[in-house]
Design an enzyme around this catalytic site. Structure first.
Site, PDB file in Angstrom:
ATOM      1  N   ASP A   1      -9.595  33.014  -8.688  1.00 22.36           N
ATOM      2  CA  ASP A   1     -10.862  32.835  -7.978  1.00 22.36           C
ATOM      3  C   ASP A   1     -11.829  32.195  -8.971  1.00 22.36           C
ATOM      4  O   ASP A   1     -12.226  32.838  -9.957  1.00 22.36           O
ATOM      5  CB  ASP A   1     -11.370  34.208  -7.509  1.00 22.36           C
ATOM      6  CG  ASP A   1     -12.628  34.097  -6.669  1.00 22.36           C
ATOM      7  OD1 ASP A   1     -13.349  33.084  -6.781  1.00 22.36           O
ATOM      8  OD2 ASP A   1     -12.901  35.052  -5.901  1.00 22.36           O
TER       9      ASP A   1
ATOM     10  N   TYR B   1     -24.122  22.814   0.757  1.00 21.96           N
ATOM     11  CA  TYR B   1     -23.035  21.915   0.319  1.00 21.96           C
ATOM     12  C   TYR B   1     -23.622  20.713  -0.426  1.00 21.96           C
ATOM     13  O   TYR B   1     -23.163  20.351  -1.518  1.00 21.96           O
ATOM     14  CB  TYR B   1     -22.241  21.459   1.548  1.00 21.96           C
ATOM     15  CG  TYR B   1     -21.004  20.644   1.219  1.00 21.96           C
ATOM     16  CD1 TYR B   1     -19.868  21.257   0.690  1.00 21.96           C
ATOM     17  CD2 TYR B   1     -20.958  19.270   1.446  1.00 21.96           C
ATOM     18  CE1 TYR B   1     -18.729  20.516   0.400  1.00 21.96           C
ATOM     19  CE2 TYR B   1     -19.821  18.525   1.163  1.00 21.96           C
ATOM     20  CZ  TYR B   1     -18.703  19.155   0.639  1.00 21.96           C
ATOM     21  OH  TYR B   1     -17.573  18.424   0.349  1.00 21.96           O
TER      22      TYR B   1
ATOM     23  N   THR C   1      -8.685  16.332   5.893  1.00 21.73           N
ATOM     24  CA  THR C   1      -7.892  17.469   5.401  1.00 21.73           C
ATOM     25  C   THR C   1      -8.180  18.652   6.332  1.00 21.73           C
ATOM     26  O   THR C   1      -8.878  18.492   7.334  1.00 21.73           O
ATOM     27  CB  THR C   1      -8.355  17.837   3.985  1.00 21.73           C
ATOM     28  OG1 THR C   1      -9.767  18.116   4.075  1.00 21.73           O
ATOM     29  CG2 THR C   1      -8.135  16.711   2.994  1.00 21.73           C
TER      30      THR C   1
ATOM     31  N   ILE D   1      -6.808  17.619  -0.806  1.00 19.98           N
ATOM     32  CA  ILE D   1      -7.011  16.635  -1.879  1.00 19.98           C
ATOM     33  C   ILE D   1      -6.377  17.154  -3.177  1.00 19.98           C
ATOM     34  O   ILE D   1      -5.760  16.394  -3.925  1.00 19.98           O
ATOM     35  CB  ILE D   1      -8.527  16.366  -2.062  1.00 19.98           C
ATOM     36  CG1 ILE D   1      -9.086  15.668  -0.814  1.00 19.98           C
ATOM     37  CG2 ILE D   1      -8.783  15.529  -3.307  1.00 19.98           C
ATOM     38  CD1 ILE D   1     -10.614  15.570  -0.783  1.00 19.98           C
TER      39      ILE D   1
ATOM     40  N   LYS E   1     -23.121  19.794  -4.395  1.00 21.03           N
ATOM     41  CA  LYS E   1     -22.438  18.574  -4.838  1.00 21.03           C
ATOM     42  C   LYS E   1     -23.375  17.693  -5.675  1.00 21.03           C
ATOM     43  O   LYS E   1     -22.934  17.068  -6.642  1.00 21.03           O
ATOM     44  CB  LYS E   1     -21.874  17.815  -3.633  1.00 21.03           C
ATOM     45  CG  LYS E   1     -20.762  18.576  -2.899  1.00 21.03           C
ATOM     46  CD  LYS E   1     -19.519  18.802  -3.777  1.00 21.03           C
ATOM     47  CE  LYS E   1     -18.363  19.433  -3.032  1.00 21.03           C
ATOM     48  NZ  LYS E   1     -17.164  19.625  -3.833  1.00 21.03           N
TER      49      LYS E   1
ATOM     50  N   LYS F   1     -16.378  25.279 -18.630  1.00 18.39           N
ATOM     51  CA  LYS F   1     -16.702  25.998 -19.872  1.00 18.39           C
ATOM     52  C   LYS F   1     -15.419  26.431 -20.596  1.00 18.39           C
ATOM     53  O   LYS F   1     -15.242  26.143 -21.785  1.00 18.39           O
ATOM     54  CB  LYS F   1     -17.567  27.232 -19.543  1.00 18.39           C
ATOM     55  CG  LYS F   1     -17.830  28.143 -20.716  1.00 18.39           C
ATOM     56  CD  LYS F   1     -18.676  29.351 -20.310  1.00 18.39           C
ATOM     57  CE  LYS F   1     -18.626  30.427 -21.375  1.00 18.39           C
ATOM     58  NZ  LYS F   1     -19.374  31.635 -20.983  1.00 18.39           N
TER      59      LYS F   1
END
Ligand SMILES: NC(=O)c1ccc[n+]([C@@H]2O[C@H](COP(=O)([O-])OP(=O)(O)OC[C@H]3O[C@@H](n4cnc5c(N)ncnc54)[C@H](O)[C@@H]3O)[C@@H](O)[C@H]2O)c1
Length: 278
Positions: free
Chosen positions: A80, A174, A209, A20, A178, A141
């Site tokens: 990272d 997960y 994907t 994506i 989210k 941030k």
């Protein structure tokens, strides 16, 4: 169409072929935006193996394609998103190369660590939350600090998921990460609105994907279905009769990044063919 010429975007997790993030970067570059392709680059350990991670050679070929075919320019910068010092350096590198940072897309994500809840390992939980939620926090941030300094607003777009609105088995970490991303979106939209920084989330349903393929294999095995039967089931349940495409998400991101979405902030926009509607 969306006139992003003169703007700079950082798209995290955009170094994996057919992901994506790659589609978002190419779409933004098609709108004239300069883009930073950033990803882990180097696989490390079991949770971040070469089967899951965008490598430096993949990043370089995405950059080459954009520089040949698109209006905006691109460069690759490994980062990272779990490491604040690397995230700070990423923002500095984007500004040094292109002069500003106007759009951040928090796309880096881990969606391939799934375990039964009562067996969920602390280390697995941390691996998912660290990338998906802490990574989005750190990137937002440092992007916000830069955007506030520039004084001309900006757009932060968080690639959440259908799992930001609904629960999924074996996916506690997960799903929690989210859902957390949507909370981060809403909180930041309120706080950063004073600086004309808009913060929105996009919530895709299934897209095949590299990550999506892993999920198809995992869930079809769990359900005792063959791969194609499982995938057809997703299509049959979808009001528009298909799974998502990376370009569906790229289009939504280009819109949210643009002036056409000038009065939209704090949204968590479903791009799911009607599969998710709250
Ligand atoms: N494919 C789907 O069905 C789907 C559905 C909903 C949401 N999403 C979300 O979309 C985003 C992109 O997923 P995708 O399907 O393109 O998968 P993908 O595996 O192609 O992309 C994820 C990228 O994140 C990168 N990444 C992982 N850990 C990182 C770290 N610590 N620092 C920097 N980058 C890191 C990976 O290297 C990879 O390039 C993810 O956040 C995912 O959760 C995907």
């Amino acid at each position: 169409m969306y006139q992003l010429k003169g703007k700079t975007a950082v798209i995290t997790g955009s170094g994996r072929s057919k992901g994506i993030g790659e589609a978002i970067a190419k779409r933004l570059a098609n709108e004239g935006c300069d883009v930073v392709i950033t990803d882990l680059g180097t696989p490390t350990g079991k949770n971040f193996s070469k089967d899951h991670v965008g490598t430096t050679s993949e990043m370089d070929s995405i950059v080459d394609e954009i520089n040949k075919e698109n209006k905006g320019k691109a460069f690759a910068y490994p980062c990272d998103v779990r490491k604040e010092s690397q995230v700070k350096a990423l923002v500095e590198a984007a500004v040094k190369k292109f002069g500003s940072l106007d759009i951040l897309v928090n796309n880096a994500g881990v969606g391939y660590i799934m375990e039964p809840f009562t067996e969920f390992k602390e280390q697995s939980w941390d691996a998912v939350l660290d990338v998906n939620l802490k990574g989005a926090f750190l990137c937002s941030k440092h992007a916000a600090i830069q955007m506030i300094t520039q004084g001309k607003g900006g757009s932060i777009i968080n690639i959440a998921s259908q799992a930001a609105k609904s629960g999924f088995p074996f996916a506690a970490a997960y799903t929690a990460s989210k859902h957390g991303m949507v909370g981060l979106t809403r909180s930041n939209a309120i706080e950063l609105g004073a600086h004309k920084i808009r913060v929105n989330a996009v919530c895709p349903n299934h897209i095949t994907t590299g990550l999506g393929h892993w999920q198809n294999q995992f869930f079809s095995e769990k359900l005792g279905l063959d791969y194609d039967t499982y995938l057809q089931g997703i299509k049959d349940r979808n009001p528009l009769g298909r799974t998502g495409l990376v370009d569906d998400i790229a289009k939504a991101v280009a819109f949210l990044a643009s002036e056409q979405a000038a009065y939209i902030t704090g949204e968590a926009m479903n791009v799911s063919g009607g599969e998710e509607y709250h």
